[in-house]
Design an enzyme around this catalytic site. Structure first.
Site, PDB file in Angstrom:
ATOM      1  N   ARG A  51      10.714   3.587   7.996  1.00 32.27           N
ATOM      2  CA  ARG A  51       9.870   4.234   6.997  1.00 32.27           C
ATOM      3  C   ARG A  51       9.099   3.189   6.210  1.00 32.27           C
ATOM      4  O   ARG A  51       9.579   2.083   5.991  1.00 32.27           O
ATOM      5  CB  ARG A  51      10.722   5.043   6.031  1.00 32.27           C
ATOM      6  CG  ARG A  51      11.668   6.018   6.690  1.00 32.27           C
ATOM      7  CD  ARG A  51      12.584   6.640   5.645  1.00 32.27           C
ATOM      8  NE  ARG A  51      13.606   7.489   6.254  1.00 32.27           N
ATOM      9  CZ  ARG A  51      14.544   8.122   5.562  1.00 32.27           C
ATOM     10  NH1 ARG A  51      14.596   7.989   4.246  1.00 32.27           N
ATOM     11  NH2 ARG A  51      15.432   8.881   6.190  1.00 32.27           N
ATOM     12  N   ASP A  53       7.022   3.281   2.366  1.00 36.90           N
ATOM     13  CA  ASP A  53       6.856   4.125   1.195  1.00 36.90           C
ATOM     14  C   ASP A  53       5.382   4.432   0.923  1.00 36.90           C
ATOM     15  O   ASP A  53       4.482   3.868   1.552  1.00 36.90           O
ATOM     16  CB  ASP A  53       7.455   3.437  -0.035  1.00 36.90           C
ATOM     17  CG  ASP A  53       8.967   3.362   0.020  1.00 36.90           C
ATOM     18  OD1 ASP A  53       9.588   4.224   0.670  1.00 36.90           O
ATOM     19  OD2 ASP A  53       9.536   2.438  -0.595  1.00 36.90           O
ATOM     20  N   TYR A 111       7.373  -8.688   7.371  1.00 34.26           N
ATOM     21  CA  TYR A 111       6.559  -8.091   6.314  1.00 34.26           C
ATOM     22  C   TYR A 111       5.793  -9.184   5.582  1.00 34.26           C
ATOM     23  O   TYR A 111       6.242 -10.333   5.494  1.00 34.26           O
ATOM     24  CB  TYR A 111       7.440  -7.372   5.288  1.00 34.26           C
ATOM     25  CG  TYR A 111       7.982  -6.035   5.699  1.00 34.26           C
ATOM     26  CD1 TYR A 111       7.306  -4.855   5.383  1.00 34.26           C
ATOM     27  CD2 TYR A 111       9.196  -5.932   6.380  1.00 34.26           C
ATOM     28  CE1 TYR A 111       7.828  -3.619   5.749  1.00 34.26           C
ATOM     29  CE2 TYR A 111       9.714  -4.702   6.745  1.00 34.26           C
ATOM     30  CZ  TYR A 111       9.026  -3.549   6.419  1.00 34.26           C
ATOM     31  OH  TYR A 111       9.540  -2.322   6.776  1.00 34.26           O
ATOM     32  N   ARG A 199      10.190  -5.651  -1.991  1.00 32.97           N
ATOM     33  CA  ARG A 199       9.533  -5.492  -3.294  1.00 32.97           C
ATOM     34  C   ARG A 199      10.433  -5.993  -4.428  1.00 32.97           C
ATOM     35  O   ARG A 199       9.938  -6.550  -5.420  1.00 32.97           O
ATOM     36  CB  ARG A 199       9.129  -4.042  -3.494  1.00 32.97           C
ATOM     37  CG  ARG A 199       7.977  -3.609  -2.575  1.00 32.97           C
ATOM     38  CD  ARG A 199       7.804  -2.106  -2.524  1.00 32.97           C
ATOM     39  NE  ARG A 199       7.572  -1.560  -3.848  1.00 32.97           N
ATOM     40  CZ  ARG A 199       7.596  -0.243  -4.116  1.00 32.97           C
ATOM     41  NH1 ARG A 199       7.877   0.627  -3.159  1.00 32.97           N
ATOM     42  NH2 ARG A 199       7.364   0.181  -5.340  1.00 32.97           N
TER      43      ARG A 199
END
Length: 252
Positions: A51, A53, A111, A199
Site C-alpha cells: 500500500r 498512503d 523509497y 516518514r
C-alpha cells in the site's frame, strides 16, 4: 486466465492511497475499473506490492492481475496506459507464472523522500516534495543515517494502526543526497518497511538536523521500542516508491 505483472507509476496527489476503499479514489480502484472494461465487464482484481498512503507517489509500483485473454505485451501495456486516468502510467507489462505474487514475493523495496528546503518554498513542488522551512545541520543528519542500517526491531518507527506483529526489518541503504541548494533527497532500501516507517525516520532525522535531538540518538530510540521516542511523521507528498525487487525475476 493469464497472469500479468506490470510496473506502474502514479502521482498520488489526488488519490486516497493505493488500496481500494469504500469511499475515495484509489489507484487499485482505477486500475480495476479499466481492466474490467478491457475484459468486457468481467471483474479483474489487482494485487499490489504494498500500500501507499494518500498523496504518496510511485515511480515503480508493481502489480499483478489475472486476465482472460493473452495479448501482445505492448498492446496490453498501451491499452492499460491510455485507458487509465492521466495520473497513472503503465511502464512495463509481462506475462508471468501463476505462482508470481506482487506482494508475497517481494525481496526488497527502495523509497525516496524529497525535501524542499528553499526559501521561499517552491509552489511548483508543493505536491512533490515536503517543505521544511527551518535550519538544518546536514552533517548531523549524515552522522545519524548509518545507525539505521542493519536488522532491527523498528517498533519506534511504526505508526499506530499497524496490524503487523513482527516489526523486525533490515535496511540495506540509508543515504542523503543534496540534489541542489533547495532540495534534499533521502533514499532508503530494505527488505520491507512498516506503516509510515520512512516518514517517521525522516521526521526524526529532521529533528536531529534542527538540533532538537542529538545525532547519536537513533540506537537509543530503536532500543526503546516506543513510538513516542522518535520524531514526528513527515508529510506524505515527499515520499516515492521507487523500486520493488523480486529475486527470481530481477536476479537481485
Amino acid at each position: 486466465m493469464f497472469r500479468y505483472k506490470a510496473i506502474i507509476a502514479y502521482d498520488g496527489t489526488n488519490f486516497n492511497g493505493f488500496q481500494r476503499q469504500l469511499n475515495g479514489r484509489t489507484v487499485q480502484g482505477e486500475l480495476e475499473k479499466t481492466l474490467s472494461k478491457m475484459a468486457n465487464g468481467q471483474a479483474i482484481i489487482v494485487q499490489g506490492s504494498g500500500r501507499t498512503d494518500a498523496r504518496v507517489h510511485a515511480l515503480g509500483q508493481v502489480i499483478h492481475f489475472d486476465f482472460p485473454e493473452k495479448r501482445p505485451l505492448e498492446r496490453m501495456r498501451f491499452a492499460l496506459d491510455t485507458q487509465t486516468p492521466e495520473d497513472i502510467a503503465v511502464k512495463e507489462v509481462e506475462i508471468v507464472d501463476e505462482t508470481f505474487h506482487a506482494r508475497y514475493l517481494v525481496q526488497e523495496k527502495t523509497y525516496q523522500f524529497r525535501l524542499d528546503i528553499g526559501k521561499p518554498r517552491s509552489p511548483f513542488r508543493r505536491h512533490y516534495a515536503s517543505y521544511y522551512p527551518y535550519p538544518l545541520d546536514l552533517e548531523k543528519i549524515q552522522q545519524a543515517l548509518p545507525d539505521f542500517l542493519g536488522t532491527h526491531d523498528f517498533t519506534s518507527f511504526c505508526a499506530s494502526g499497524s496490524s503487523v506483529e513482527d516489526k523486525v526489518r533490515t535496511i540495506y541503504e540509508a543515504k542523503m543526497t543534496i540534489a541542489n541548494e533547495d532540495e534534499i533527497i533521502f533514499t532508503f532500501r530494505g527488505d520491507g518497511f512498516l506503516y509510515k516507517m520512512i516518514r517517521i525516520i525522516v521526521g526524526t532525522l529532521l529533528k536531529i538536523g534542527n538540533g532538537r535531538l542529538p545525532a547519536d540518538s537513533i540506537p537509543k530510540i530503536i532500543a526503546a521500542k516506543d513510538r513516542n521516542q522518535a520524531g514526528p511523521t513527515a508529510h506524505p507528498e515527499g515520499l516515492y516508491l521507487v523500486h520493488v525487487g523480486y529475486e527470481a525475476l530481477d536476479n537481485e
